[in-house]
Design a protein around this motif. Structure first.
Motif, PDB file in Angstrom:
ATOM      1  N   LYS A  84       2.507   1.506  -3.469  1.00  0.00           N
ATOM      2  CA  LYS A  84       1.873   1.850  -4.612  1.00  0.00           C
ATOM      3  C   LYS A  84       1.667   3.502  -4.366  1.00  0.00           C
ATOM      4  O   LYS A  84       1.490   4.434  -5.245  1.00  0.00           O
ATOM      5  CB  LYS A  84       0.479   1.196  -4.450  1.00  0.00           C
ATOM      6  CG  LYS A  84       0.655  -0.147  -5.162  1.00  0.00           C
ATOM      7  CD  LYS A  84      -0.661  -0.865  -5.121  1.00  0.00           C
ATOM      8  CE  LYS A  84      -0.805  -1.993  -5.869  1.00  0.00           C
ATOM      9  NZ  LYS A  84      -2.133  -2.530  -5.823  1.00  0.00           N
ATOM     10  N   ALA A  85       1.194   3.589  -3.127  1.00  0.00           N
ATOM     11  CA  ALA A  85       0.822   5.197  -2.792  1.00  0.00           C
ATOM     12  C   ALA A  85       1.930   6.396  -3.039  1.00  0.00           C
ATOM     13  O   ALA A  85       1.807   7.326  -3.678  1.00  0.00           O
ATOM     14  CB  ALA A  85       0.289   5.679  -1.377  1.00  0.00           C
TER      15      ALA A  85
ATOM     16  N   ALA B 148      -8.919   0.907  -1.236  1.00  0.00           N
ATOM     17  CA  ALA B 148      -8.778  -0.140  -2.119  1.00  0.00           C
ATOM     18  C   ALA B 148      -8.610  -1.407  -1.505  1.00  0.00           C
ATOM     19  O   ALA B 148      -9.155  -2.489  -1.766  1.00  0.00           O
ATOM     20  CB  ALA B 148      -7.724   0.164  -3.422  1.00  0.00           C
ATOM     21  N   ALA B 149      -7.646  -1.434  -0.304  1.00  0.00           N
ATOM     22  CA  ALA B 149      -7.433  -2.568   0.312  1.00  0.00           C
ATOM     23  C   ALA B 149      -8.488  -2.960   1.219  1.00  0.00           C
ATOM     24  O   ALA B 149      -8.513  -4.298   1.709  1.00  0.00           O
ATOM     25  CB  ALA B 149      -6.036  -2.291   1.111  1.00  0.00           C
TER      26      ALA B 149
ATOM     27  N   THR C 186       2.207   6.556  -6.860  1.00  0.00           N
ATOM     28  CA  THR C 186       1.210   7.654  -7.612  1.00  0.00           C
ATOM     29  C   THR C 186       1.597   8.859  -7.175  1.00  0.00           C
ATOM     30  O   THR C 186       1.001   9.808  -7.856  1.00  0.00           O
ATOM     31  CB  THR C 186      -0.014   6.948  -6.852  1.00  0.00           C
ATOM     32  OG1 THR C 186      -0.432   5.737  -7.281  1.00  0.00           O
ATOM     33  CG2 THR C 186      -1.315   7.949  -7.428  1.00  0.00           C
TER      34      THR C 186
ATOM     35  N   THR D 151      -6.563   6.441  -1.107  1.00  0.00           N
ATOM     36  CA  THR D 151      -7.090   5.597  -2.371  1.00  0.00           C
ATOM     37  C   THR D 151      -6.689   4.215  -2.180  1.00  0.00           C
ATOM     38  O   THR D 151      -7.461   3.188  -2.313  1.00  0.00           O
ATOM     39  CB  THR D 151      -6.502   6.335  -3.797  1.00  0.00           C
ATOM     40  OG1 THR D 151      -7.191   7.490  -3.658  1.00  0.00           O
ATOM     41  CG2 THR D 151      -7.205   5.488  -4.837  1.00  0.00           C
ATOM     42  N   GLU D 152      -5.343   4.185  -1.834  1.00  0.00           N
ATOM     43  CA  GLU D 152      -4.851   2.829  -1.678  1.00  0.00           C
ATOM     44  C   GLU D 152      -5.229   1.886  -0.640  1.00  0.00           C
ATOM     45  O   GLU D 152      -5.941   0.835  -0.438  1.00  0.00           O
ATOM     46  CB  GLU D 152      -3.276   2.883  -1.514  1.00  0.00           C
ATOM     47  CG  GLU D 152      -2.624   3.066  -2.883  1.00  0.00           C
ATOM     48  CD  GLU D 152      -2.723   2.132  -3.934  1.00  0.00           C
ATOM     49  OE1 GLU D 152      -3.207   0.993  -3.805  1.00  0.00           O
ATOM     50  OE2 GLU D 152      -2.944   2.723  -5.210  1.00  0.00           O
TER      51      GLU D 152
ATOM     52  N   ALA E 237      -3.346   9.994  -2.353  1.00  0.00           N
ATOM     53  CA  ALA E 237      -2.853   8.382  -2.951  1.00  0.00           C
ATOM     54  C   ALA E 237      -2.902   7.596  -1.825  1.00  0.00           C
ATOM     55  O   ALA E 237      -3.383   6.373  -1.848  1.00  0.00           O
ATOM     56  CB  ALA E 237      -1.343   8.661  -3.308  1.00  0.00           C
TER      57      ALA E 237
ATOM     58  N   ILE F 181       0.683  -1.056   0.137  1.00  0.00           N
ATOM     59  CA  ILE F 181      -0.043   0.028   0.086  1.00  0.00           C
ATOM     60  C   ILE F 181       1.013   1.219   0.245  1.00  0.00           C
ATOM     61  O   ILE F 181       0.569   2.163  -0.755  1.00  0.00           O
ATOM     62  CB  ILE F 181      -0.931  -0.047   1.254  1.00  0.00           C
ATOM     63  CG1 ILE F 181      -2.131  -1.003   1.012  1.00  0.00           C
ATOM     64  CG2 ILE F 181      -1.610   1.370   1.483  1.00  0.00           C
ATOM     65  CD1 ILE F 181      -2.690  -1.158   2.248  1.00  0.00           C
TER      66      ILE F 181
END
Length: 94
Positions: free
Chosen positions: A21-22, A61-62, A25, A57-58, A54, A18
């Protein structure tokens, strides 16, 4: 990572994913993203809006459950019908 693991909830490996990815992004480093997780949860310091967005958002999503095709976990239609109409062995059968 512990804060993220408690908030999402997730494993250490997933928390690292997480954050990575953040960071990607938002154009930040994973260390900056990890510091932003702590700052966002504790409110100690201001977090750049792009990095906070970001991360949120991650994290969202998780938290969402995975989606599967509707027929993935269902047996063929005849199986439940057989179970519903099964009345057991005839009387007197061994």
């Amino acid at each position: 990572m512990g804060i993220l693991m408690a908030v999402v909830p997730c494993t250490a490996e997933h928390a690292e994913l997480i954050v990575t990815k953040a960071a990607r992004t938002a154009g930040a480093t994973p260390a900056q993203a990890a510091a932003a997780v702590t700052a966002t949860c504790t409110g100690d310091t201001a977090v750049p809006p792009v990095l906070e967005r970001a991360l949120r958002t991650e994290m969202d999503a998780a938290r969402r459950p995975p989606t599967y095709p509707a027929n993935l976990l269902l047996p063929p239609a005849a199986i439940p019908r057989q179970h519903l109409t099964h009345r057991g062995p005839p009387a007197g059968a061994p």
